[in-house]
Design a protein around this motif. Structure first.
Motif, PDB file in Angstrom:
ATOM      1  N   HIS A  34      51.940 119.064  57.913  1.00 31.57           N
ATOM      2  CA  HIS A  34      53.294 118.850  58.412  1.00 31.57           C
ATOM      3  C   HIS A  34      53.793 117.525  57.859  1.00 31.57           C
ATOM      4  O   HIS A  34      53.141 116.493  58.023  1.00 31.57           O
ATOM      5  CB  HIS A  34      53.297 118.816  59.948  1.00 31.57           C
ATOM      6  CG  HIS A  34      54.623 118.433  60.529  1.00 31.57           C
ATOM      7  ND1 HIS A  34      54.750 117.571  61.601  1.00 31.57           N
ATOM      8  CD2 HIS A  34      55.887 118.790  60.180  1.00 31.57           C
ATOM      9  CE1 HIS A  34      56.029 117.417  61.887  1.00 31.57           C
ATOM     10  NE2 HIS A  34      56.740 118.150  61.045  1.00 31.57           N
TER      11      HIS A  34
ATOM     12  N   GLU B  92      62.056 118.791  56.646  1.00 32.44           N
ATOM     13  CA  GLU B  92      60.630 118.836  56.948  1.00 32.44           C
ATOM     14  C   GLU B  92      59.997 120.063  56.321  1.00 32.44           C
ATOM     15  O   GLU B  92      60.689 121.050  56.034  1.00 32.44           O
ATOM     16  CB  GLU B  92      60.386 118.886  58.461  1.00 32.44           C
ATOM     17  CG  GLU B  92      60.701 117.615  59.207  1.00 32.44           C
ATOM     18  CD  GLU B  92      60.356 117.732  60.678  1.00 32.44           C
ATOM     19  OE1 GLU B  92      59.224 118.137  60.995  1.00 32.44           O
ATOM     20  OE2 GLU B  92      61.227 117.434  61.518  1.00 32.44           O
TER      21      GLU B  92
ATOM     22  N   ARG C 199      59.292 120.416  66.867  1.00 32.68           N
ATOM     23  CA  ARG C 199      58.802 119.825  68.108  1.00 32.68           C
ATOM     24  C   ARG C 199      57.326 120.169  68.308  1.00 32.68           C
ATOM     25  O   ARG C 199      56.796 121.068  67.661  1.00 32.68           O
ATOM     26  CB  ARG C 199      59.628 120.339  69.291  1.00 32.68           C
ATOM     27  CG  ARG C 199      61.080 119.870  69.262  1.00 32.68           C
ATOM     28  CD  ARG C 199      61.907 120.549  70.341  1.00 32.68           C
ATOM     29  NE  ARG C 199      62.067 121.971  70.078  1.00 32.68           N
ATOM     30  CZ  ARG C 199      62.695 122.820  70.903  1.00 32.68           C
ATOM     31  NH1 ARG C 199      63.181 122.377  72.052  1.00 32.68           N
ATOM     32  NH2 ARG C 199      62.810 124.087  70.593  1.00 32.68           N
ATOM     33  N   ASP C 200      56.693 119.445  69.213  1.00 33.06           N
ATOM     34  CA  ASP C 200      55.261 119.641  69.446  1.00 33.06           C
ATOM     35  C   ASP C 200      54.956 121.090  69.830  1.00 33.06           C
ATOM     36  O   ASP C 200      53.957 121.665  69.377  1.00 33.06           O
ATOM     37  CB  ASP C 200      54.764 118.694  70.544  1.00 33.06           C
ATOM     38  CG  ASP C 200      54.701 117.243  70.080  1.00 33.06           C
ATOM     39  OD1 ASP C 200      54.749 117.009  68.847  1.00 33.06           O
ATOM     40  OD2 ASP C 200      54.617 116.350  70.951  1.00 33.06           O
ATOM     41  N   ARG C 201      55.804 121.686  70.655  1.00 36.56           N
ATOM     42  CA  ARG C 201      55.573 123.071  71.060  1.00 36.56           C
ATOM     43  C   ARG C 201      55.636 124.007  69.858  1.00 36.56           C
ATOM     44  O   ARG C 201      54.844 124.948  69.744  1.00 36.56           O
ATOM     45  CB  ARG C 201      56.622 123.490  72.105  1.00 36.56           C
ATOM     46  CG  ARG C 201      56.450 124.938  72.589  1.00 36.56           C
ATOM     47  CD  ARG C 201      57.617 125.382  73.448  1.00 36.56           C
ATOM     48  NE  ARG C 201      58.870 125.375  72.704  1.00 36.56           N
ATOM     49  CZ  ARG C 201      59.238 126.343  71.861  1.00 36.56           C
ATOM     50  NH1 ARG C 201      58.434 127.374  71.627  1.00 36.56           N
ATOM     51  NH2 ARG C 201      60.393 126.280  71.236  1.00 36.56           N
ATOM     52  N   GLU C 202      56.553 123.761  68.938  1.00 36.24           N
ATOM     53  CA  GLU C 202      56.689 124.598  67.753  1.00 36.24           C
ATOM     54  C   GLU C 202      55.504 124.424  66.814  1.00 36.24           C
ATOM     55  O   GLU C 202      55.035 125.384  66.205  1.00 36.24           O
ATOM     56  CB  GLU C 202      57.996 124.276  67.042  1.00 36.24           C
ATOM     57  CG  GLU C 202      59.220 124.660  67.862  1.00 36.24           C
ATOM     58  CD  GLU C 202      60.514 124.137  67.260  1.00 36.24           C
ATOM     59  OE1 GLU C 202      61.547 124.830  67.363  1.00 36.24           O
ATOM     60  OE2 GLU C 202      60.493 123.012  66.701  1.00 36.24           O
ATOM     61  N   LEU C 203      55.015 123.201  66.709  1.00 35.14           N
ATOM     62  CA  LEU C 203      53.820 122.975  65.896  1.00 35.14           C
ATOM     63  C   LEU C 203      52.628 123.720  66.483  1.00 35.14           C
ATOM     64  O   LEU C 203      51.804 124.283  65.746  1.00 35.14           O
ATOM     65  CB  LEU C 203      53.513 121.479  65.811  1.00 35.14           C
ATOM     66  CG  LEU C 203      54.572 120.609  65.123  1.00 35.14           C
ATOM     67  CD1 LEU C 203      54.166 119.142  65.177  1.00 35.14           C
ATOM     68  CD2 LEU C 203      54.784 121.046  63.683  1.00 35.14           C
ATOM     69  N   ALA C 204      52.541 123.745  67.812  1.00 34.83           N
ATOM     70  CA  ALA C 204      51.454 124.472  68.466  1.00 34.83           C
ATOM     71  C   ALA C 204      51.592 125.975  68.220  1.00 34.83           C
ATOM     72  O   ALA C 204      50.595 126.677  67.973  1.00 34.83           O
ATOM     73  CB  ALA C 204      51.451 124.166  69.967  1.00 34.83           C
TER      74      ALA C 204
END
Length: 264
Positions: free
Chosen positions: A104, A127, A155-160
């Motif tokens: 990322h 990105e 966002r962190d949730r999307e990366l997860a």
């Protein structure tokens, strides 16, 4: 005996498994690139995506690419990358072994100024989120999602969520690429010249890439033309060859059977 009906949506609230089930259904379809990106966007917005193999030892190959609800500039980006920027690409240097890794980065993380300017800044890419694996020959196959300047950052949730779907998405892409066999380009060109000496240069370019298993979107990206134009060149080439489908092209080249072509 027990039987039950599955819910249409994943009850866990994660979109990744639902997206993967839809993407798998598109494998083998000529429209895989656009359909898969549309499914990804159901829960993980991405302005565009690309799948390519890169290596410092040889020019990269783009297998498919596309954009979602915006002008498609992925072909222009890949041409700039293939024309020399790939030699200075250090964005995958953290990959180790041949295990699947996630990368990322933001535009500012791209250390090579030319790479950053000609691809990220020129085409307003914000990105990149990639699933990538290093192969035994040292090349890297990478599946890349891009956010553009008019989109918020990942966002962190999307990366997860991407972490959940990455392995399945990567396998689906590998299967899509592997559905058609690769042949030696030089031998293929010689065979095509024997079968149809009047093939125009662009018609030859498209046929050779079809023989490498590339999709219409991947060919468009590689040649810097639209998918519609790819189909036009393909249709012209097939008319000269006297065939109608991709499998006939493979069969003719593998056999070198001019008589079979002309008898159709």
């Amino acid at each position: 005996m027990n039987a039950w009906t599955l819910a249409e949506e994943n009850p866990s609230g994660s979109f990744a498994l639902d997206a993967l089930s839809r993407i798998i259904a598109h494998i083998g379809s000529p429209g895989f690139a656009s359909a898969a990106l549309s499914d990804i966007n159901r829960g993980l917005p991405a302005g565009s995506w690309s799948v390519y193999r890169t290596s410092t030892a040889s020019a990269p190959v783009c297998y498919l690419s596309g954009s979602y609800l915006r002008r498609d500039a992925t072909g222009h980006c890949f041409r700039a990358y293939r024309d020399g920027l790939y030699r200075e690409d250090s964005t995958f240097e953290a990959l180790t072994g041949n295990t699947l890794g996630i990368v990322h980065l933001t535009a500012g993380d791209v250390r090579n100024a030319g790479h950053r300017r000609m691809i990220y800044e020129r085409h307003r890419l914000r990105e990149r989120l990639s699933a990538a694996r290093r192969r035994d020959d040292g090349s890297i196959l990478t599946v890349n999602l891009y956010r553009h300047d008019d989109q918020a950052g990942f966002r962190d949730r999307e990366l997860a969520e991407f972490g959940i779907m990455a392995r399945g998405l990567f396998s689906a892409v590998e299967r899509q690429i592997a559905l058609q066999p690769e042949c030696g380009l030089r031998n293929d060109e010689q065979a095509l010249r024997r079968l149809a000496p009047d093939l125009a240069a662009r018609e030859m370019d498209v046929c050779l890439r079809l023989l490498r298993g590339m999709s219409h979107d991947g060919i468009a990206c590689d040649l810097g033309i639209s998918a519609t134009t790819v189909k036009t060149y393909r249709n012209r080439a097939f008319a000269r060859l006297g065939i109608h489908r991709n499998n006939e092209l493979f069969a003719a080249v593998l056999r070198g059977d001019e008589g079979a072509l002309r008898s159709r």
